[in-house]
Design an enzyme around this catalytic site. Structure first.
Site, PDB file in Angstrom:
ATOM      1  N   LEU A 197     -26.772  37.666  20.741  1.00 20.68           N
ATOM      2  CA  LEU A 197     -28.091  37.718  20.119  1.00 20.68           C
ATOM      3  C   LEU A 197     -28.079  36.910  18.826  1.00 20.68           C
ATOM      4  CD1 LEU A 197     -28.893  41.500  20.727  1.00 20.68           C
ATOM      5  CD2 LEU A 197     -29.856  39.539  21.937  1.00 20.68           C
TER       6      LEU A 197
ATOM      7  N   TYR B  84     -26.022  42.724  13.383  1.00 18.57           N
ATOM      8  CA  TYR B  84     -26.725  41.801  14.273  1.00 18.57           C
ATOM      9  C   TYR B  84     -25.721  41.183  15.234  1.00 18.57           C
ATOM     10  CZ  TYR B  84     -25.668  38.205  10.607  1.00 18.57           C
ATOM     11  OH  TYR B  84     -25.085  37.392   9.681  1.00 18.57           O
ATOM     12  N   CYS B  85     -26.198  40.854  16.427  1.00 19.23           N
ATOM     13  CA  CYS B  85     -25.358  40.340  17.511  1.00 19.23           C
ATOM     14  C   CYS B  85     -24.123  41.223  17.733  1.00 19.23           C
ATOM     15  CB  CYS B  85     -24.936  38.898  17.237  1.00 19.23           C
ATOM     16  SG  CYS B  85     -24.320  38.033  18.711  1.00 19.23           S
ATOM     17  N   PRO B  86     -24.332  42.535  17.966  1.00 19.58           N
ATOM     18  CA  PRO B  86     -23.181  43.415  18.160  1.00 19.58           C
ATOM     19  C   PRO B  86     -22.451  43.104  19.461  1.00 19.58           C
ATOM     20  CG  PRO B  86     -25.213  44.569  18.697  1.00 19.58           C
ATOM     21  CD  PRO B  86     -25.617  43.238  18.117  1.00 19.58           C
TER      22      PRO B  86
ATOM     23  N   LYS C   2     -18.662  44.480   9.226  1.00 19.44           N
ATOM     24  CA  LYS C   2     -18.477  43.289  10.054  1.00 19.44           C
ATOM     25  C   LYS C   2     -18.605  42.012   9.228  1.00 19.44           C
ATOM     26  CE  LYS C   2     -20.716  40.990  14.014  1.00 19.44           C
ATOM     27  NZ  LYS C   2     -21.704  41.196  15.113  1.00 19.44           N
TER      28      LYS C   2
END
Length: 279
Positions: free
Chosen positions: A93, A147-149, A160
């Site tokens: 994502l 975001y973008c896991p 992260k």
């Protein structure tokens, strides 16, 4: 880390540094570069390749992001915040890229015989080795509110600083990692939190978009209380690859690679037109 991952063991590395090309270097070009390199590495005309890249004020969306109910409004929001927007051709994502985020692609051969998880594991091992003098606390597991896991999120103490994706073309695979080196990780997280709030609102969607908590994201400088720079990490990468192989080629795209790049670049442009055609 005493053992080097088998995928990282090679007699020669090709090193392509595009981290200083500036704002005019488009992320569309970047992904086309990796496709072209996958083709040459995959057919054995290029050694295993490390490519570094930086994109200024760019949000790279995944294909599911382009299907948000209110995608036009959320993309307009990103533009008002000074970001250009593209849709990538690899998994995942949306991510935020700026001058404090260093991206690395490791392009490996034999993708048809090497398990996809091996590519991810190799990148995790590389990042851990790269920062071994700074920390031994880098973990790989999904930070669900980032975001973008993904399964191969890289974090320190639950925060992260990097995410990994993979793109396979022909017989080559490009394993791509973004590394938040400098800047404010939470600020980047707030950008994507608001992007999803605007783009989804209260609509029910088939795809599960992340519920982002900006506080679970940070840069390495914030996490390690150090003064790393993109250029310093770039030098660390080069020295590490030289340590492992002793033979570094700096060759840029050549011959058929240039043709493949232009073809893939045109495809990326068309893909983005279709993905964002309603905007």
């Amino acid at each position: 880390m005493s053992e080097i991952h088998p995928l990282l063991k090679t007699e020669q590395y090709r090193f392509i540094d595009q981290s200083t090309l500036g704002p005019e270097f488009s992320a569309l070009q970047s992904f086309a570069m990796d496709d072209a390199l996958c083709m040459s590495v995959g057919q054995g005309t290029s050694p295993t390749t490390a490519r570094l890249w930086v994109h200024h004020n760019t949000v790279v969306l995944g294909i599911p992001d382009a299907r948000l109910p209110y995608i036009a409004e959320s993309v307009e929001y990103l533009k008002t915040q000074g970001y250009q927007v593209i849709v990538r051709n690899s998994g995942g994502l949306g991510v935020v890229l700026d001058e404090g985020v260093l991206n690395l692609s490791l392009i490996f051969p034999d993708s048809k015989t090497v398990n996809i998880h091996e590519g991810y594991d190799a990148m995790v091992a590389f990042v851990r080795y790269l920062f071994k003098d700074y920390t031994d606390r880098i973990e790989a597991y999904e930070i669900t509110q980032s975001y973008c896991p993904g399964t191969y999120d890289l974090s320190i103490d639950g925060k992260k600083f990097a995410g990994i994706s993979q793109r396979r073309v022909k017989n080559g695979s490009a394993v791509q990692v973004y590394l938040d080196i400098t800047g404010n990780g939470s600020a980047r997280g707030r950008i994507m939190r608001d992007f999803y709030k605007i783009g989804k609102r209260d609509e029910m969607t088939r795809f599960h978009y992340p519920d982002i908590d900006p506080e679970v994201m940070a840069s390495l400088n914030e996490l390690l209380d150090t003064d790393l720079t993109v250029s310093k990490v770039r030098d660390m990468m080069l020295m590490t690859l030289h340590e492992w192989s002793g033979d570094i080629s700096m060759q840029q795209l050549d011959g058929a690679e240039i043709e493949w790049f232009h073809k893939r670049f045109e495809q990326m442009i068309e893909r983005n037109k279709k993905a964002l055609e309603s905007l």
